[in-house]
Design an enzyme around this catalytic site. Sequence first.
Site, PDB file in Angstrom:
ATOM      1  CG  ASP A 130      -2.311   0.596   0.844  1.00  0.00           C
ATOM      2  OD1 ASP A 130      -2.322   1.772   0.457  1.00  0.00           O
ATOM      3  OD2 ASP A 130      -3.343  -0.092   0.945  1.00  0.00           O
ATOM      4  CG  HIS A 179      -4.536   1.979  -2.121  1.00  0.00           C
ATOM      5  ND1 HIS A 179      -4.600   2.511  -0.871  1.00  0.00           N
ATOM      6  CD2 HIS A 179      -5.802   1.985  -2.605  1.00  0.00           C
ATOM      7  CE1 HIS A 179      -5.867   2.837  -0.585  1.00  0.00           C
ATOM      8  NE2 HIS A 179      -6.610   2.537  -1.627  1.00  0.00           N
ATOM      9  CD  GLU A 212     -10.300   3.486  -1.060  1.00  0.00           C
ATOM     10  OE1 GLU A 212     -11.222   3.873  -0.344  1.00  0.00           O
ATOM     11  OE2 GLU A 212      -9.180   3.144  -0.618  1.00  0.00           O
ATOM     12  CD1 TRP A 227     -14.281  -2.683  -2.453  1.00  0.00           C
ATOM     13  CD2 TRP A 227     -14.428  -1.246  -0.754  1.00  0.00           C
ATOM     14  NE1 TRP A 227     -13.813  -1.476  -2.901  1.00  0.00           N
ATOM     15  CE2 TRP A 227     -13.882  -0.570  -1.878  1.00  0.00           C
ATOM     16  CE3 TRP A 227     -14.602  -0.528   0.426  1.00  0.00           C
ATOM     17  CZ2 TRP A 227     -13.521   0.780  -1.851  1.00  0.00           C
ATOM     18  CZ3 TRP A 227     -14.245   0.816   0.456  1.00  0.00           C
ATOM     19  CH2 TRP A 227     -13.713   1.455  -0.671  1.00  0.00           C
ATOM     20  CE1 TYR A 274     -14.494  -3.814   3.857  1.00  0.00           C
ATOM     21  CE2 TYR A 274     -13.469  -1.676   4.194  1.00  0.00           C
ATOM     22  CZ  TYR A 274     -13.701  -2.779   3.406  1.00  0.00           C
ATOM     23  OH  TYR A 274     -13.121  -2.864   2.166  1.00  0.00           O
ATOM     24  CG  ASP A 333     -11.442  -0.703   8.789  1.00  0.00           C
ATOM     25  OD1 ASP A 333     -12.489  -1.317   8.493  1.00  0.00           O
ATOM     26  OD2 ASP A 333     -11.053   0.312   8.172  1.00  0.00           O
ATOM     27  CB  THR A 368      -3.493  -2.158  10.270  1.00  0.00           C
ATOM     28  OG1 THR A 368      -2.600  -2.062   9.150  1.00  0.00           O
ATOM     29  CG2 THR A 368      -4.018  -3.568  10.395  1.00  0.00           C
ATOM     30  CD  GLU A 369      -6.071   2.801   6.907  1.00  0.00           C
ATOM     31  OE1 GLU A 369      -6.465   1.773   7.506  1.00  0.00           O
ATOM     32  OE2 GLU A 369      -6.443   3.100   5.757  1.00  0.00           O
TER      33      GLU A 369
HETATM   34  C1  ACM Z   1     -11.048  -0.838   0.409  1.00  0.00           C
HETATM   35  O1  ACM Z   1     -11.564  -0.828   1.544  1.00  0.00           O
HETATM   36  N1  ACM Z   1     -10.448   0.241  -0.044  1.00  0.00           N
HETATM   37  C2  ACM Z   1     -11.097  -2.012  -0.436  1.00  0.00           C
END
Ligand code: ACM
Length: 631
Positions: free
Chosen positions: A196, A270, A347, A413, A438, A440, A485-486
């Site tokens: 990334d 990314h 993205e 997603w 998700y 996260d 994991t940001e």
């Molecule tokens: C994603 O959450 N950008 C796949």
Amino acid sequence: MKKLLFLGLMALTMNAAVQSQELQQRLLPKPASLTPGDGQFTITAATPIVATDKALEPLARQLAARLQRVTGYPLTTGKTPGSNAITLSLKNGLPAEGYELSVSGNGITLQASQPAGIFYGIQTLYQLLPPEVEGSGLARASWQVPAVNITDQPRFGWRGLMLDVSRHFFTKEEVKRYIDDMVKYKFNILHWHLTDDQGWRIEIKSYPKLTSVGAWRVEKTGTFGNFIPPTPDEPRNYGGFYTQDDIREIVQYAKERYVEIVPEIDVPGHSLAAIAAYPELTCTPGKYAVSSGDRFMVWPGGGQHFYGLVDNSLCPAKEEVYTFLDKVFGEVAQLFPFGYIHMGGDETARNFWEKSPAIKELMKREKLKNLDEVQSYFVKRVEKIINAKGKKMIGWDEILQGGLAPNAAVMSWRGMKGGIEAAKQGHEVVMTPTDFVYIDYMQSDRIMEPPVYASLRLKKVLQFEPVPAGVDPKLIKGGQGNLWTEQVYTLRQAQYMTWPRALAIAEILWSPKEERSFPAFVKKVETQFVRLDAAKTKYAPSMYDPDFAVAKKDSDRVLVTLTPEVEGLQLHYSFDNSYPDEFYPVYKSPLLVPKDAFQLRVISYRDGKPIGRMITMPVEELKKRAGIIKK
Ligand code: ACM
């Protein structure tokens, strides 16, 4: 006499129902079918562990080693069936990954058509044993297994968790630990997000700078994404990568636990870490650095497309990009035996493509009408590369934009709609919608969690249904929870984010489809909390934290409604800045915040004992939420 017989039968039936419920409460994911038996089997120092087939010997040894660790019994493995043994054997005709487990006073038999099924049966057996079996040392417990007959098989073949090791790096040992934890709940796919903007984590021999440059950034702590941009004198010493030997070791470790690893190389967006190493991969000449968690993308919202402040995308117009990807995916294909390679595709900021003369030429040459078609051109070429390495390509649902590559599988997603569209076109789909899986996202009120832009409560996860109406269910391979994991700096926090929400995901992906009761599920989660404690695995107690809803009253007052996620809790609160306990008022109906109050403190109790965390909610925050003062 008849009446007595009837009452006796009733008692037996009720007893069986209670027994069945008690056993069900221990098992997560829920098995397809379970019938309680009479009595129990006691594991002693003399219990042989028998593998009647050579292919099952490693599993017998795994089981013996684990039981030995906690019982201290010198358990031996052998080949000859006998009584009072734990016997593992192959039996034709059982479904893939399915098993039959039978426990009686005379022994335990476990049968499956493949070793994987035996492995899952063993996980079920552990859940039938006392929680101390999860510990790492000798525990004084009697080692009894209740008599039961279980026939089980998974609903889906793809039961995954995704771990992002780019934003924060997790060592080889930490990745193994994550695998150990996931297999207890019968997950069989680790989607490994290896690259990334913040780090390239896999050694690629053809491009050594990917790791000598791309794996390292400035160490920062706080709220990731908003850090002060690093200065040139700050050392780039945070990060790390897996050597190809490390990768082979982890792949083998996963294989022994029936986990397939899906490697993800996220392109064309990314890609800042790769670009920092090889700037010629972008359309935009310049000098680049691996992101250290400072802001370089803009998400304007309101329907506007996001854009990059620096070019973090590979250039679809450059042949050297495809040469690069051919080498990278070639090495990746050699390292990972699984049939799928993930190419990301999500993205992609395209504002630099828009300005690029090379992209304009490409569009003219290939008759591409817009940037969606440029992106699709890139994805289709990547698919050819991946297919040429003997692998199938999977990507995030943006790969649908501008036309899907002919053989691609789609990971949906942004909700389920990408998955539905792909399945309608006949493509395979893995469902990972943000609104259900998700992990996260924050799981309690945002005052309690590291800041992430959205929330996902445990209760909502349990409502996930991977197969939408109107699509061919055969094309839905399964689903997975995604851990970006940001804001996750350590393995402890990765565990906290994963559990218990991944317990709900496990239940959905393994167990038969059914209406699920959240209160019943909470009891099963609490059974697992005891086992997670024994295993020293961190988990979130967020389900005991109430939701805070606000309403404005008389232009400057706040009315707060507290809603616990779990039933049967007493919420004690204070407005006087002191810490509430069970002698404080119990929340019964919405609270009008006193005019001069500074903060609201709340803690949940059950049966006279604190069970939730002390929550301190500033009144200013409540006023902001109610629109009384500006955010
Ligand atoms: C994603 O959450 N950008 C796949």
